[in-house]
Scaffold this motif. Structure first.
Motif, PDB file in Angstrom:
ATOM      1  N   SER A  10       0.833  -1.208   0.000  1.00 20.18           N
ATOM      2  CA  SER A  10       0.000   0.000   0.000  1.00 20.18           C
ATOM      3  C   SER A  10       0.865   1.255   0.000  1.00 20.18           C
ATOM      4  CB  SER A  10      -0.923  -0.006   1.223  1.00 20.18           C
ATOM      5  OG  SER A  10      -1.791  -1.110   1.188  1.00 20.18           O
ATOM      6  N   SER A  14       0.903   4.045  -2.928  1.00 16.33           N
ATOM      7  CA  SER A  14       0.593   5.448  -2.657  1.00 16.33           C
ATOM      8  C   SER A  14       1.725   6.365  -3.097  1.00 16.33           C
ATOM      9  CB  SER A  14       0.314   5.630  -1.169  1.00 16.33           C
ATOM     10  OG  SER A  14      -0.792   4.856  -0.758  1.00 16.33           O
ATOM     11  N   TYR A 179       1.357  -2.715 -10.297  1.00 19.21           N
ATOM     12  CA  TYR A 179       0.917  -1.768  -9.271  1.00 19.21           C
ATOM     13  C   TYR A 179       0.739  -0.369  -9.844  1.00 19.21           C
ATOM     14  CZ  TYR A 179       5.853  -0.357  -8.844  1.00 19.21           C
ATOM     15  OH  TYR A 179       7.127   0.080  -9.093  1.00 19.21           O
ATOM     16  N   ARG A 182      -2.680  -0.211 -10.851  1.00 21.24           N
ATOM     17  CA  ARG A 182      -3.532  -0.080  -9.677  1.00 21.24           C
ATOM     18  C   ARG A 182      -3.623   1.379  -9.243  1.00 21.24           C
ATOM     19  NH1 ARG A 182      -4.445  -4.587  -6.505  1.00 21.24           N
ATOM     20  NH2 ARG A 182      -5.788  -3.161  -5.329  1.00 21.24           N
ATOM     21  N   THR A 186      -7.145   3.591  -8.972  1.00 17.41           N
ATOM     22  CA  THR A 186      -7.562   3.862  -7.597  1.00 17.41           C
ATOM     23  C   THR A 186      -8.175   5.254  -7.481  1.00 17.41           C
ATOM     24  OG1 THR A 186      -5.817   2.431  -6.731  1.00 17.41           O
ATOM     25  CG2 THR A 186      -6.784   4.021  -5.207  1.00 17.41           C
ATOM     26  N   ARG A 243     -10.430  -0.297 -13.894  1.00 20.85           N
ATOM     27  CA  ARG A 243     -11.220  -0.769 -12.750  1.00 20.85           C
ATOM     28  C   ARG A 243     -12.052  -1.992 -13.116  1.00 20.85           C
ATOM     29  NH1 ARG A 243     -12.741   5.334 -10.574  1.00 20.85           N
ATOM     30  NH2 ARG A 243     -10.654   5.715  -9.706  1.00 20.85           N
ATOM     31  N   GLU A 246      -9.883  -5.155 -12.531  1.00 22.96           N
ATOM     32  CA  GLU A 246      -9.299  -5.368 -11.212  1.00 22.96           C
ATOM     33  C   GLU A 246      -9.368  -6.846 -10.831  1.00 22.96           C
ATOM     34  OE1 GLU A 246     -10.082  -1.041  -9.090  1.00 22.96           O
ATOM     35  OE2 GLU A 246     -11.405  -2.718  -8.619  1.00 22.96           O
TER      36      GLU A 246
END
Length: 321
Positions: A10, A14, A179, A182, A186, A243, A246
């Protein structure tokens, strides 16, 4: 241990997203006033038309229709691309057979409805419906990147439509670098990143991630990617696509192993998006697969090595008859 790994993931996600946003913000400031010159009629001389599929207006190239006794080819572009990526291939092959290349729903100049099924399965069903609309009973599907994943899914869901597959630097297997996708998928990071997308950012991405030879990154090529931002939902649709796929944009390994059509795998050895090692996995898992690797090409060898790729596609189709 699992919790620690998840927390680390995570944090990386981020941080990556924040970096991308900051970079995009800098590019946006530098590139104020830049705009695309692509028109509603096509891309830099590659004319398009509109056909209805599932109630959507689909922007498409169609050529070589007079050769209706020859095996047709349907070209399927990748994520964020358009049918312009086939400019060196579609018109060349149209000299001898019917050729079709749509802008997929959500991309280019085609419609981008919010409630559409943008999964790989949804795109596979779209290709089958598109072929019906164009009067194509059966064809060789040629897909690049995400388009290769769609081609395989079409073969699994609509086998009667597929005579053979040409997979060019194709989506399929998982890779750790997903990632980044992702991050774009997100909320609200994806929306922020896409809102700052601009010509300079796209130019840098094309030069560093897509092509080996910068000479291919012309204004017209950048235009073909940027035109989506001039259309309704143009900045939102790529996020919807990610999305819908996913947690990761992949084709399940068991489905890849079930591909039964003759398959030609083409790869650029210097691809930094989908590694050349994936070509070996396709060769391993698809029973009728032949693999060709170009050492001096990146993610789009059908552009950087168009003459050689066209010759391979021609020979592949001839072997099918």
């Amino acid at each position: 241990m699992g919790t620690t790994r998840q927390r680390r993931y995570s944090i990386i996600l981020s941080m990556t997203a924040v970096v991308l946003v900051c970079i995009a913000g800098v590019w946006a400031c530098v590139a104020v006033g830049m705009h695309t010159t692509a028109s509603e009629g096509g891309y830099a001389g590659m004319a398009g038309e509109y056909v209805p599929v599932y109630g959507m207006n689909i922007h498409t190239y169609a050529g070589g229709l007079e050769h209706d006794d020859r095996m047709p080819v349907v070209f399927i572009h990748g994520f964020s691309a358009t049918f312009y990526c086939w400019r060196f291939n579609a018109e060349a092959l149209a000299a001898e057979r019917p050729v079709y290349a749509p802008d997929l729903p959500g991309f280019g100049l085609s419609d981008k409805p919010k409630d559409y099924d943008y999964s790989l399965d949804g795109y596979a069903d779209f290709i089958a419906a598109y072929m019906d609309e164009m009067g194509v009973e059966r064809a060789v599907l040629v897909g690049n990147s995400m388009g290769g994943g769609i081609a395989m899914k079409t073969e699994r869901r609509h086998p009667e439509k597929v005579a053979g597959l040409v997979l060019i630097d194709s989506l399929g297997y998982f890779k750790s670098e997903f990632y980044l996708y992702r991050a774009l998928g997100t909320f609200p990071l994806g929306e922020l990143i896409m809102s700052l997308n601009n010509r300079l950012a796209m130019t840098m991405i094309l030069k560093t991630r897509v092509y080996v030879d910068d000479a291919f990154v012309t204004d017209e090529v950048v235009d073909s990617f940027m035109v989506v931002n001039t259309t309704e939902n143009g900045r939102a649709a790529p996020i919807w696509v990610l999305r819908a796929m996913e947690p990761y944009p992949v084709v399940p390994a068991d489905e890849i192993r079930e591909v039964s059509s003759p398959t030609l795998v083409i790869w650029g050895e210097q691809d930094t998006i989908l590694p050349v090692s994936h070509a070996e996995l396709f060769s391993r898992d698809i029973e009728q697969a032949e693999t060709i690797i170009f050492p001096d090409a990146g993610h789009v060898p059908m552009e950087e090595k168009s003459g050689e790729v066209n010759a391979l596609i021609r020979a592949f189709i001839e072997d099918l008859s």
